[in-house]
Design a protein around this motif. Structure first.
Motif, PDB file in Angstrom:
ATOM      1  N   LEU A 105       0.827  -1.198   0.000  1.00  0.00           N
ATOM      2  CA  LEU A 105       0.000   0.000   0.000  1.00  0.00           C
ATOM      3  C   LEU A 105       0.865   1.254   0.000  1.00  0.00           C
ATOM      4  N   LEU A 106       0.354   2.296  -0.650  1.00  0.00           N
ATOM      5  CA  LEU A 106       1.060   3.570  -0.640  1.00  0.00           C
ATOM      6  C   LEU A 106       1.132   4.128   0.780  1.00  0.00           C
ATOM      7  N   MET A 107       0.095   3.887   1.583  1.00  0.00           N
ATOM      8  CA  MET A 107       0.118   4.361   2.970  1.00  0.00           C
ATOM      9  C   MET A 107       1.265   3.739   3.740  1.00  0.00           C
ATOM     10  N   LYS A 108       1.570   2.479   3.459  1.00  0.00           N
ATOM     11  CA  LYS A 108       2.703   1.840   4.133  1.00  0.00           C
ATOM     12  C   LYS A 108       3.988   2.606   3.829  1.00  0.00           C
ATOM     13  N   LYS A 109       4.171   3.000   2.570  1.00  0.00           N
ATOM     14  CA  LYS A 109       5.375   3.736   2.183  1.00  0.00           C
ATOM     15  C   LYS A 109       5.423   5.101   2.853  1.00  0.00           C
ATOM     16  N   VAL A 110       4.296   5.802   2.836  1.00  0.00           N
ATOM     17  CA  VAL A 110       4.233   7.142   3.445  1.00  0.00           C
ATOM     18  C   VAL A 110       4.565   7.073   4.936  1.00  0.00           C
ATOM     19  N   LEU A 111       3.978   6.106   5.633  1.00  0.00           N
ATOM     20  CA  LEU A 111       4.209   5.989   7.071  1.00  0.00           C
ATOM     21  C   LEU A 111       5.605   5.471   7.389  1.00  0.00           C
ATOM     22  N   THR A 112       6.117   4.553   6.570  1.00  0.00           N
ATOM     23  CA  THR A 112       7.480   4.064   6.779  1.00  0.00           C
ATOM     24  C   THR A 112       8.482   5.209   6.661  1.00  0.00           C
ATOM     25  N   ASP A 113       8.303   6.054   5.649  1.00  0.00           N
ATOM     26  CA  ASP A 113       9.192   7.208   5.491  1.00  0.00           C
ATOM     27  C   ASP A 113       9.083   8.154   6.690  1.00  0.00           C
ATOM     28  N   ALA A 114       7.855   8.375   7.157  1.00  0.00           N
ATOM     29  CA  ALA A 114       7.654   9.271   8.298  1.00  0.00           C
ATOM     30  C   ALA A 114       8.259   8.683   9.572  1.00  0.00           C
ATOM     31  N   MET A 115       8.099   7.385   9.783  1.00  0.00           N
ATOM     32  CA  MET A 115       8.656   6.745  10.973  1.00  0.00           C
ATOM     33  C   MET A 115      10.183   6.763  10.947  1.00  0.00           C
ATOM     34  N   ASN A 116      10.761   6.605   9.781  1.00  0.00           N
ATOM     35  CA  ASN A 116      12.217   6.728   9.684  1.00  0.00           C
ATOM     36  C   ASN A 116      12.663   8.164   9.930  1.00  0.00           C
ATOM     37  N   GLY A 117      11.839   9.117   9.541  1.00  0.00           N
ATOM     38  CA  GLY A 117      12.130  10.506   9.874  1.00  0.00           C
ATOM     39  C   GLY A 117      12.130  10.735  11.374  1.00  0.00           C
ATOM     40  N   LEU A 118      11.159  10.117  12.058  1.00  0.00           N
ATOM     41  CA  LEU A 118      11.121  10.215  13.521  1.00  0.00           C
ATOM     42  C   LEU A 118      12.358   9.579  14.138  1.00  0.00           C
ATOM     43  N   SER A 119      12.789   8.451  13.576  1.00  0.00           N
ATOM     44  CA  SER A 119      13.999   7.794  14.089  1.00  0.00           C
ATOM     45  C   SER A 119      15.212   8.699  13.936  1.00  0.00           C
ATOM     46  N   LEU A 120      15.274   9.421  12.826  1.00  0.00           N
ATOM     47  CA  LEU A 120      16.372  10.365  12.621  1.00  0.00           C
ATOM     48  C   LEU A 120      16.379  11.411  13.730  1.00  0.00           C
ATOM     49  N   LEU A 121      15.203  11.952  14.050  1.00  0.00           N
ATOM     50  CA  LEU A 121      15.109  12.970  15.100  1.00  0.00           C
ATOM     51  C   LEU A 121      15.462  12.391  16.469  1.00  0.00           C
ATOM     52  N   VAL A 122      14.960  11.194  16.750  1.00  0.00           N
ATOM     53  CA  VAL A 122      15.229  10.557  18.045  1.00  0.00           C
ATOM     54  C   VAL A 122      16.730  10.377  18.272  1.00  0.00           C
ATOM     55  N   ASN A 123      17.458  10.096  17.204  1.00  0.00           N
ATOM     56  CA  ASN A 123      18.891   9.815  17.320  1.00  0.00           C
ATOM     57  C   ASN A 123      19.765  11.066  17.396  1.00  0.00           C
ATOM     58  N   LEU A 124      19.189  12.235  17.165  1.00  0.00           N
ATOM     59  CA  LEU A 124      19.987  13.458  17.255  1.00  0.00           C
ATOM     60  C   LEU A 124      20.313  13.739  18.721  1.00  0.00           C
ATOM     61  N   PRO A 125      21.570  13.924  19.075  1.00  0.00           N
ATOM     62  CA  PRO A 125      21.955  14.083  20.495  1.00  0.00           C
ATOM     63  C   PRO A 125      21.401  15.343  21.138  1.00  0.00           C
ATOM     64  N   PHE A 126      21.048  16.328  20.327  1.00  0.00           N
ATOM     65  CA  PHE A 126      20.558  17.590  20.882  1.00  0.00           C
ATOM     66  C   PHE A 126      19.025  17.675  20.888  1.00  0.00           C
ATOM     67  N   VAL A 127      18.349  16.561  20.584  1.00  0.00           N
ATOM     68  CA  VAL A 127      16.886  16.516  20.615  1.00  0.00           C
ATOM     69  C   VAL A 127      16.420  15.730  21.829  1.00  0.00           C
ATOM     70  N   ASP A 128      15.402  16.257  22.506  1.00  0.00           N
ATOM     71  CA  ASP A 128      14.777  15.551  23.622  1.00  0.00           C
ATOM     72  C   ASP A 128      13.775  14.557  23.038  1.00  0.00           C
ATOM     73  N   ALA A 129      14.076  13.282  23.119  1.00  0.00           N
ATOM     74  CA  ALA A 129      13.240  12.254  22.496  1.00  0.00           C
ATOM     75  C   ALA A 129      11.842  12.172  23.104  1.00  0.00           C
ATOM     76  N   GLU A 130      11.647  12.764  24.281  1.00  0.00           N
ATOM     77  CA  GLU A 130      10.338  12.758  24.918  1.00  0.00           C
ATOM     78  C   GLU A 130       9.479  13.936  24.480  1.00  0.00           C
ATOM     79  N   ARG A 131      10.031  14.807  23.635  1.00  0.00           N
ATOM     80  CA  ARG A 131       9.310  16.021  23.218  1.00  0.00           C
ATOM     81  C   ARG A 131       9.336  16.155  21.696  1.00  0.00           C
ATOM     82  N   ILE A 132       9.015  15.060  21.017  1.00  0.00           N
ATOM     83  CA  ILE A 132       8.959  15.064  19.559  1.00  0.00           C
ATOM     84  C   ILE A 132       7.500  14.961  19.119  1.00  0.00           C
ATOM     85  N   GLY A 133       7.102  15.857  18.229  1.00  0.00           N
ATOM     86  CA  GLY A 133       5.731  15.860  17.738  1.00  0.00           C
ATOM     87  C   GLY A 133       5.673  15.870  16.231  1.00  0.00           C
TER      88      GLY A 133
END
Length: 364
Positions: free
Chosen positions: A143-171
């Motif tokens: 499904l195209l939705m699977k691709k859209v969400l997979t890309d978005a979730m990987n984007g979230l993973s990128l943010l979570v891994n940034l040392p200067f980002v608070d992983a508890e305050r990601i929206g």
């Protein structure tokens, strides 16, 4: 609710819990703007290269972060550039405003948009590429939705891994197509602590009954009849969610009903205030009022999510208790009992921050 989340994820083709990978990125360009740096980056998601802008505030120390999902608007040549204020409608430019207020911002191109088009010479509505991306996947059981969400979730993973980002305050934030992505993403990915979906709260039931269009990524076989948008909103509880809609927008026409149904889940969890709905007069497009209200809501809720020293003293002259916050000058309240004073303190704190925001008195 865990079973419901897993059922919807399975229907889309996503396995939960999401296996967060160490998403690395390459910086292709960097531009210093007033209050933040805009980096053009590239990272890999599900075998594809994703182009994105990463906005970094001048001060970096465990900052909050936002994943911004751009709109559709039949303008495939626009994507990350619009939400970062470089092209298109300036009322879509949430990125720079949030970066100036201390938020790390990731704004990726969704598949078929801007730098992720097969033919970059096509401006406007590149229908066939988008249509084919949906059809080719469905023919192979994807499904195209699977691709859209997979890309978005990987984007979230990128943010979570940034040392200067608070992983508890990601929206996450989005309007229209972007808002639709927010609704599905927030329901399935519990790493998101707050979300704002604008111009997108319309049930499949309403759309099919009234002949309202359905975006291609939302074509999910067997979804309707079992689930609907109110289920996605309910799955976001107890996390904070702002729904933005308007009374002449066919893409958010039954938003009040969605909020009413999903609100019952928030009430069950004792966090009714965490689901907010701003209903406006007018059509689908963002207005200056809505734009600023969204910014204020995100910033206000981030400040309220932080811990502040609270001093409680008994008023031996007048009776009752007085509550103050040393870090918030002038923010104080009282109550007849200690518990009542603490409850009132939360309202006083919200009012204090809201007044500061409205008068632009924060040094972010």
């Amino acid at each position: 609710m865990g079973n419901l989340r897993n059922e919807i994820a399975k229907l889309i083709g996503i396995s939960l819990p999401w296996k967060a990978s160490d998403v690395t990125y390459e910086v292709l360009d960097s531009v210093q703007e007033e209050g933040y740096t805009r980096q053009l980056i590239s990272y890999t998601s599900d075998g594809d290269k994703v182009s994105a802008f990463l906005l970094l505030p001048d001060m970096l120390k465990k900052n909050p972060a936002v994943l911004i999902n751009h709109q559709h608007n039949r303008e495939h040549h626009l994507g990350k550039s619009e939400v970062c204020g470089l092209a298109g409608n300036p009322l879509q430019a949430f990125g720079p405003e949030l970066a100036k207020k201390g938020f790390v911002v990731l704004a990726p191109d969704s598949i078929c948009f801007e730098e992720r088009r097969k033919d970059p010479m096509v401006e406007g509505f590149d229908f066939w590429q988008h249509f084919n991306e949906m059809c080719y996947r469905m023919l192979t059981g994807e499904l195209l939705m699977k691709k859209v969400l997979t890309d978005a979730m990987n984007g979230l993973s990128l943010l979570v891994n940034l040392p200067f980002v608070d992983a508890e305050r990601i929206g996450t934030l989005g309007h229209s197509y972007g808002g639709n992505t927010v609704l599905f993403l927030s329901a399935l990915d519990e790493r998101i602590s707050f979300a704002c979906a604008s111009g997108s709260a319309c049930t499949f039931e309403y759309r099919m009954k009234h002949g309202t269009g359905i975006e291609m990524a939302s074509v999910i076989p067997n979804f309707h009849g079992k689930y609907d948008i109110d289920d996605l909103v309910a799955l976001t509880a107890p996390r904070k969610l702002l729904m933005v809609s308007s009374d002449e927008d066919k893409y958010s026409m039954d938003a009040p009903d969605i909020v009413e149904k999903a609100g019952k889940r928030y009430e069950e969890l004792g966090v009714a205030k965490n689901l907010e709905h701003m209903r406006y007069q007018g059509g689908h497009g963002l207005t200056e009022e809505r734009f600023h209200d969204v910014i204020h809501w995100i910033v206000l809720n981030d400040y309220l999510s932080r811990s502040y020293q609270m001093d409680i003293t008994e008023d031996k002259d007048e009776g009752g208790y007085v509550v103050s916050f040393p870090e918030l000058p002038g923010c104080l309240t009282c109550g007849e009992t200690r518990d009542a004073a603490i409850v009132n303190a939360e309202d006083a704190k919200r009012a204090w921050f809201k007044a500061r925001l409205e008068n632009d008195l924060f040094d972010c």
